[in-house]
Motif scaffolding. Structure first.
Motif, PDB file in Angstrom:
ATOM      1  N   MET A   1       0.837  -1.177   0.000  1.00  0.00           N
ATOM      2  CA  MET A   1       0.000   0.000   0.000  1.00  0.00           C
ATOM      3  C   MET A   1       0.880   1.239   0.000  1.00  0.00           C
ATOM      4  N   SER A   2       0.491   2.219  -0.768  1.00  0.00           N
ATOM      5  CA  SER A   2       1.237   3.470  -0.808  1.00  0.00           C
ATOM      6  C   SER A   2       0.973   4.277   0.465  1.00  0.00           C
ATOM      7  N   TYR A   3       1.780   5.293   0.673  1.00  0.00           N
ATOM      8  CA  TYR A   3       1.603   6.175   1.823  1.00  0.00           C
ATOM      9  C   TYR A   3       0.202   6.796   1.801  1.00  0.00           C
ATOM     10  N   TRP A   4      -0.224   7.297   0.640  1.00  0.00           N
ATOM     11  CA  TRP A   4      -1.522   7.956   0.539  1.00  0.00           C
ATOM     12  C   TRP A   4      -2.671   6.979   0.747  1.00  0.00           C
ATOM     13  N   GLU A   5      -2.502   5.758   0.275  1.00  0.00           N
ATOM     14  CA  GLU A   5      -3.555   4.777   0.519  1.00  0.00           C
ATOM     15  C   GLU A   5      -3.623   4.419   2.001  1.00  0.00           C
ATOM     16  N   ARG A   6      -2.463   4.337   2.649  1.00  0.00           N
ATOM     17  CA  ARG A   6      -2.457   4.100   4.101  1.00  0.00           C
ATOM     18  C   ARG A   6      -3.201   5.215   4.831  1.00  0.00           C
ATOM     19  N   CYS A   7      -2.984   6.450   4.389  1.00  0.00           N
ATOM     20  CA  CYS A   7      -3.678   7.585   5.011  1.00  0.00           C
ATOM     21  C   CYS A   7      -5.187   7.485   4.783  1.00  0.00           C
ATOM     22  N   LEU A   8      -5.607   7.179   3.569  1.00  0.00           N
ATOM     23  CA  LEU A   8      -7.024   7.003   3.266  1.00  0.00           C
ATOM     24  C   LEU A   8      -7.621   5.885   4.125  1.00  0.00           C
ATOM     25  N   HIS A   9      -6.913   4.777   4.219  1.00  0.00           N
ATOM     26  CA  HIS A   9      -7.341   3.637   5.026  1.00  0.00           C
ATOM     27  C   HIS A   9      -7.561   4.080   6.474  1.00  0.00           C
ATOM     28  N   ALA A  10      -6.614   4.808   7.032  1.00  0.00           N
ATOM     29  CA  ALA A  10      -6.707   5.252   8.425  1.00  0.00           C
ATOM     30  C   ALA A  10      -7.868   6.222   8.629  1.00  0.00           C
ATOM     31  N   ILE A  11      -8.053   7.151   7.700  1.00  0.00           N
ATOM     32  CA  ILE A  11      -9.128   8.136   7.819  1.00  0.00           C
ATOM     33  C   ILE A  11     -10.497   7.458   7.739  1.00  0.00           C
ATOM     34  N   LEU A  12     -10.679   6.571   6.779  1.00  0.00           N
ATOM     35  CA  LEU A  12     -11.949   5.841   6.669  1.00  0.00           C
ATOM     36  C   LEU A  12     -12.223   5.026   7.932  1.00  0.00           C
ATOM     37  N   PHE A  13     -11.198   4.327   8.386  1.00  0.00           N
ATOM     38  CA  PHE A  13     -11.320   3.487   9.572  1.00  0.00           C
ATOM     39  C   PHE A  13     -11.806   4.311  10.761  1.00  0.00           C
ATOM     40  N   GLU A  14     -11.150   5.433  11.015  1.00  0.00           N
ATOM     41  CA  GLU A  14     -11.473   6.252  12.176  1.00  0.00           C
ATOM     42  C   GLU A  14     -12.802   6.975  12.031  1.00  0.00           C
ATOM     43  N   ALA A  15     -13.111   7.485  10.847  1.00  0.00           N
ATOM     44  CA  ALA A  15     -14.363   8.220  10.655  1.00  0.00           C
ATOM     45  C   ALA A  15     -15.579   7.324  10.908  1.00  0.00           C
ATOM     46  N   ILE A  16     -15.536   6.115  10.386  1.00  0.00           N
ATOM     47  CA  ILE A  16     -16.649   5.178  10.592  1.00  0.00           C
ATOM     48  C   ILE A  16     -16.750   4.798  12.064  1.00  0.00           C
ATOM     49  N   ALA A  17     -15.608   4.563  12.696  1.00  0.00           N
ATOM     50  CA  ALA A  17     -15.604   4.202  14.114  1.00  0.00           C
ATOM     51  C   ALA A  17     -16.154   5.338  14.974  1.00  0.00           C
ATOM     52  N   LEU A  18     -15.738   6.582  14.704  1.00  0.00           N
ATOM     53  CA  LEU A  18     -16.231   7.716  15.491  1.00  0.00           C
ATOM     54  C   LEU A  18     -17.737   7.883  15.364  1.00  0.00           C
ATOM     55  N   VAL A  53       1.995   4.106  11.256  1.00  0.00           N
ATOM     56  CA  VAL A  53       3.303   3.574  11.662  1.00  0.00           C
ATOM     57  C   VAL A  53       3.233   2.063  11.866  1.00  0.00           C
ATOM     58  N   PHE A  54       2.252   1.607  12.641  1.00  0.00           N
ATOM     59  CA  PHE A  54       2.137   0.185  12.954  1.00  0.00           C
ATOM     60  C   PHE A  54       1.984  -0.652  11.692  1.00  0.00           C
ATOM     61  N   ASN A  55       1.085  -0.236  10.788  1.00  0.00           N
ATOM     62  CA  ASN A  55       0.852  -1.027   9.582  1.00  0.00           C
ATOM     63  C   ASN A  55       2.038  -1.010   8.632  1.00  0.00           C
ATOM     64  N   TYR A  56       2.772   0.068   8.607  1.00  0.00           N
ATOM     65  CA  TYR A  56       3.995   0.111   7.802  1.00  0.00           C
ATOM     66  C   TYR A  56       4.987  -0.948   8.309  1.00  0.00           C
ATOM     67  N   VAL A  57       5.196  -0.970   9.625  1.00  0.00           N
ATOM     68  CA  VAL A  57       6.117  -1.947  10.221  1.00  0.00           C
ATOM     69  C   VAL A  57       5.577  -3.359  10.062  1.00  0.00           C
ATOM     70  N   PHE A  58       4.290  -3.556  10.325  1.00  0.00           N
ATOM     71  CA  PHE A  58       3.689  -4.887  10.219  1.00  0.00           C
ATOM     72  C   PHE A  58       3.820  -5.427   8.800  1.00  0.00           C
ATOM     73  N   ASP A  59       3.556  -4.580   7.806  1.00  0.00           N
ATOM     74  CA  ASP A  59       3.661  -5.020   6.406  1.00  0.00           C
ATOM     75  C   ASP A  59       5.103  -5.373   6.038  1.00  0.00           C
ATOM     76  N   ARG A  60       6.063  -4.724   6.658  1.00  0.00           N
ATOM     77  CA  ARG A  60       7.474  -5.058   6.396  1.00  0.00           C
ATOM     78  C   ARG A  60       7.841  -6.394   7.039  1.00  0.00           C
ATOM     79  N   LEU A  61       7.286  -6.653   8.224  1.00  0.00           N
ATOM     80  CA  LEU A  61       7.568  -7.905   8.929  1.00  0.00           C
ATOM     81  C   LEU A  61       6.811  -9.089   8.338  1.00  0.00           C
ATOM     82  N   VAL A  62       5.638  -8.806   7.736  1.00  0.00           N
ATOM     83  CA  VAL A  62       4.803  -9.849   7.144  1.00  0.00           C
ATOM     84  C   VAL A  62       4.578  -9.485   5.678  1.00  0.00           C
TER      85      VAL A  62
END
Length: 138
Positions: A1-18, A53-62
């Motif tokens: 996933m690109s940096y911008w897609e990670r940002c989109l993913h995080a924003i969608l995730f949080e907006a729906i949760a809130l 940050v977490f998903n960047y590291v997790f994707d590198r480890l897995v």
């Protein structure tokens, strides 16, 4: 996933949760929407930064395609993410709500249980839709 897609993913995730959590925690805690909005948005912003940050590291480890991740790995991902977030969010919630660390932990633990299920479902759905979209574009 690109940096911008990670940002989109995080924003969608949080907006729906809130949209789900602010009314629910206000009702459960008997607090006004304003206070719970401040608390939940503060934790959300912290979680968004941690998510990237977490998903960047997790994707590198897995390495490999995210869509191929099986349920046990997705459960490990969700638990690891929430455990790391709790270390930061409990003191933040205690400060914002002017309560003890224990009370903040209880609120945060309840929220974390919601997020364990929500994160699993959201990420699985996101990855499935992403894979379907990539196939359509190929």
């Amino acid at each position: 996933m690109s940096y911008w897609e990670r940002c989109l993913h995080a924003i969608l995730f949080e907006a729906i949760a809130l949209a789900m959590l602010i009314p629910a925690t206000s009702w459960i805690m008997g607090e006004n929407h304003s206070l719970m909005s401040v608390v939940m948005i503060s934790v959300s912003l912290t979680a968004m930064a941690w998510n990237v940050v977490f998903n960047y590291v997790f994707d590198r480890l897995v390495p490999g395609e995210r869509i191929n991740r099986k349920l046990p790995l997705r459960i490990l991902h969700s638990i690891s993410f929430e455990a790391g977030l709790l270390l930061v969010s409990v003191p933040l919630v205690a400060w914002l709500m002017k309560c003890s660390l224990w009370q903040a932990f209880l609120l945060d633990a309840g929220t974390a249980l919601f997020f364990l299920v929500y994160a699993l479902a959201f990420n699985w759905l996101y990855d499935s839709l992403r894979a379907r979209r990539r196939q359509q574009l190929a």
